[in-house]
Enzyme design. Structure first.
Site, short mmCIF file in Angstrom:
data_model
loop_
_atom_site.label_atom_id
_atom_site.label_comp_id
_atom_site.label_asym_id
_atom_site.label_seq_id
_atom_site.Cartn_x
_atom_site.Cartn_y
_atom_site.Cartn_z
N HIS A 35 0.90 -1.49 0.02
CA HIS A 35 -0.09 0.08 -0.06
C HIS A 35 0.82 1.32 -0.29
O HIS A 35 1.67 1.50 1.07
CB HIS A 35 -0.82 0.03 1.22
CG HIS A 35 -2.25 1.08 1.14
ND1 HIS A 35 -3.37 0.79 0.49
CD2 HIS A 35 -1.93 2.20 1.54
CE1 HIS A 35 -4.08 1.79 0.56
NE2 HIS A 35 -3.21 2.83 1.20
N ASP A 37 0.14 5.58 -1.04
CA ASP A 37 -1.05 6.48 -1.66
C ASP A 37 -0.24 7.62 -2.45
O ASP A 37 -1.08 8.53 -2.89
CB ASP A 37 -1.53 7.19 -0.28
CG ASP A 37 -2.58 6.46 0.44
OD1 ASP A 37 -3.57 6.07 -0.18
OD2 ASP A 37 -2.40 6.27 1.72
N GLU A 137 -8.95 1.49 -2.25
CA GLU A 137 -8.92 1.69 -0.81
C GLU A 137 -10.17 1.84 -0.17
O GLU A 137 -10.55 3.42 -0.24
CB GLU A 137 -7.94 2.55 -0.16
CG GLU A 137 -7.76 2.69 1.45
CD GLU A 137 -6.76 3.47 1.84
OE1 GLU A 137 -6.22 3.11 3.35
OE2 GLU A 137 -6.14 4.33 1.16
N HIS A 164 -13.26 2.07 4.05
CA HIS A 164 -11.98 2.73 4.50
C HIS A 164 -12.69 3.11 5.94
O HIS A 164 -13.14 2.52 6.56
CB HIS A 164 -11.86 3.96 3.45
CG HIS A 164 -10.48 4.70 3.94
ND1 HIS A 164 -10.66 5.97 4.25
CD2 HIS A 164 -9.20 4.29 3.94
CE1 HIS A 164 -9.45 6.41 4.83
NE2 HIS A 164 -8.48 5.38 4.39
N HIS A 205 -8.82 -1.88 7.68
CA HIS A 205 -9.96 -0.94 7.70
C HIS A 205 -11.20 -1.26 8.33
O HIS A 205 -12.26 -0.52 8.56
CB HIS A 205 -10.21 0.20 6.39
CG HIS A 205 -9.08 0.97 6.26
ND1 HIS A 205 -8.95 2.01 7.47
CD2 HIS A 205 -8.09 1.33 5.47
CE1 HIS A 205 -7.96 2.89 6.74
NE2 HIS A 205 -7.47 2.36 5.68
N HIS A 226 -2.44 -3.06 4.85
CA HIS A 226 -1.63 -2.21 5.54
C HIS A 226 -2.47 -2.14 7.04
O HIS A 226 -3.01 -1.39 7.36
CB HIS A 226 -1.79 -0.91 4.97
CG HIS A 226 -2.81 -0.37 4.68
ND1 HIS A 226 -3.77 -0.82 3.92
CD2 HIS A 226 -3.45 1.23 4.96
CE1 HIS A 226 -4.83 0.02 3.64
NE2 HIS A 226 -4.70 1.15 4.38
N ASP A 330 2.19 1.90 3.87
CA ASP A 330 1.25 3.05 3.67
C ASP A 330 1.83 4.28 3.90
O ASP A 330 1.52 5.08 4.73
CB ASP A 330 0.33 2.36 5.07
CG ASP A 330 -0.97 3.64 5.01
OD1 ASP A 330 -0.98 4.16 3.79
OD2 ASP A 330 -1.47 3.73 5.83
#
Length: 407
Positions: A35, A37, A137, A164, A205, A226, A330
């Protein structure tokens, strides 16, 4: 993570990095990370105009090609994140834009290679390129439609995190008041359809009840792209021991994250008041405003360390087994104090490997952690998809009014 922080001096002169010396046959252990972003960071910093950046030049941010090379990253899942505050057609539009940004980013550099299968990862590795995969995500942008889910798969998405920070019509989040007690019947059918497609079911999550519901119906290994261990850091995002045992039985993998409140208990307690405030943010500016107000009220937060992350790796390995642990850093464009000391950017994976080697991990076990365990999981998911596609057609399930309205 919740949203990106500023990405330092990423805005540099445009251009492409010419093919540099690659590390395809480097003897050091290479990394598959679950993961990162970066696509959202690029959206926030450029509005999607990727001509404004050059990832081939080393900058102040946590992710660029030189740092990926230094960190021995051979494959990376790029998160195509959509804020939980968006829903319906707005979320679908945002999701398509994020996939577009990520795919244009990958196509813009010879060092990246879009990967859809294990064979693609292996081919990229043989060519000395960084295999680049897409992970949603939050699955709220499927807009309660199996057809939309399948369209995302066709666009290259190879995992979807079921929620999420906020729950939605068919799944409960770990950090939002539950509506369903886990997954609804439609949510369970989403898991089954993802298995049929070969899209990995990501349980980072989601609530513990949703984790269990997904594992009840999963026909392929699941992932946590993650997450870390709840027994060490009591963050609801982390994985309880009873679920770790089920992950082992399922054949799945927990990819341990580096984000401070998920690996350090003192930091979790410090950041706890943030959770509900950030769950439905829709922009970087909103996130920064909330974060700055929290820091003004609660002061400087405790820092996490490489030792903390290694402790989580070892706990997952102890409970689930060394065949069921991986790495999901992450990285989300943050700097201190929102990074783990010693793991500040994607160049630093070797420091974690060295920490574990110093704790007595063997080279085969380190290689399994770094890449082998995930390759097995993805290969088994592909095999399950081939079997399921031969035995059942695409799902036509629809969500019921009762499910969508449940509170």
């Amino acid at each position: 993570m919740m949203a990106p922080a500023l990405f330092g001096s990423l805005l540099v002169a445009p251009g492409m990095l010419c093919a540099q010396q690659v590390r395809g046959d480097d003897p050091e252990i290479w990394i598959i990370d679950g993961h990162n972003d970066l696509p959202l960071v690029l959206r926030e910093k450029t509005g999607g105009d990727l001509g404004k950046i050059d990832l081939g030049a080393e900058g102040d941010g946590d992710t660029d090609i030189p740092k990926l090379r230094e960190g021995n990253v051979g494959a990376q899942f790029w998160s195509v994140y959509v804020p939980s505050g968006l829903s319906g057609l707005e979320a679908v539009r945002y999701q398509l834009e994020q996939i577009d940004i990520a795919r244009r980013m990958i196509a813009g550099y010879d060092e990246f290679a879009l990967a859809l299968t294990v064979a693609d990862i292996e081919k990229a590795r043989a060519e000395g390129r960084i295999a680049s995969l897409l992970g949603m995500e939050g699955a709220h942008p499927i807009a309660n439609s199996m057809a939309v889910l399948r369209a995302y798969y066709d666009l290259g998405v190879r995992y979807a995190t079921l929620t999420h920070s906020a729950g939605h019509d068919w799944a409960d989040s770990a950090t939002w008041p539950p509506r369903h007690g886990g997954l609804t019947p439609f949510g369970k059918e989403v898991v089954r359809e993802m298995n049929r497609l070969g899209m990995l079911v990501d349980l980072s999550h989601v609530s513990a009840d949703a984790m269990n519901d997904a594992l009840d119906v999963a026909e392929a290994p699941v992932i946590f792209s993650h997450s870390s261990a709840f027994a060490l850091t009591r963050h609801p995002r982390n994985v309880p021991d009873h679920v770790l045992r089920r992950v082992a039985a399922n054949g799945g993998i927990v990819m341990v994250t580096f984000v401070p409140p998920y690996v350090n208990e003192a930091r979790r307690r410090h950041d706890k008041p943030l959770e509900e405030k950030i769950a439905k943010i829709t922009s970087e500016a909103e996130f920064r405003a909330v974060l700055e107000a929290h820091r003004a009220e609660y002061g400087k937060p405790p820092m996490s360390s490489i030792a903390d992350v290694a402790d989580h790796v070892e706990h997952v390995a102890k409970i689930a087994g060394k065949a069921h642990v991986g790495i999901g850093g992450d990285f989300f464009g943050a700097g201190p104090p929102d990074v783990t000391e010693g793991l500040e950017d994607v160049s630093r994976y070797p420091a974690l490997i060295a920490e574990l080697r110093g704790r007595g991990w063997s080279e085969p076990d380190l290689a399994a952690l770094a890449n082998g365990n995930f390759l097995r999981v993805m290969r088994e998911a592909e095999q399950a998809a081939a079997r399921l596609q031969a035995s059942r057609p695409p799902s036509l399930a629809t969500i019921t009014m009762d499910e969508a309205a449940s509170e």
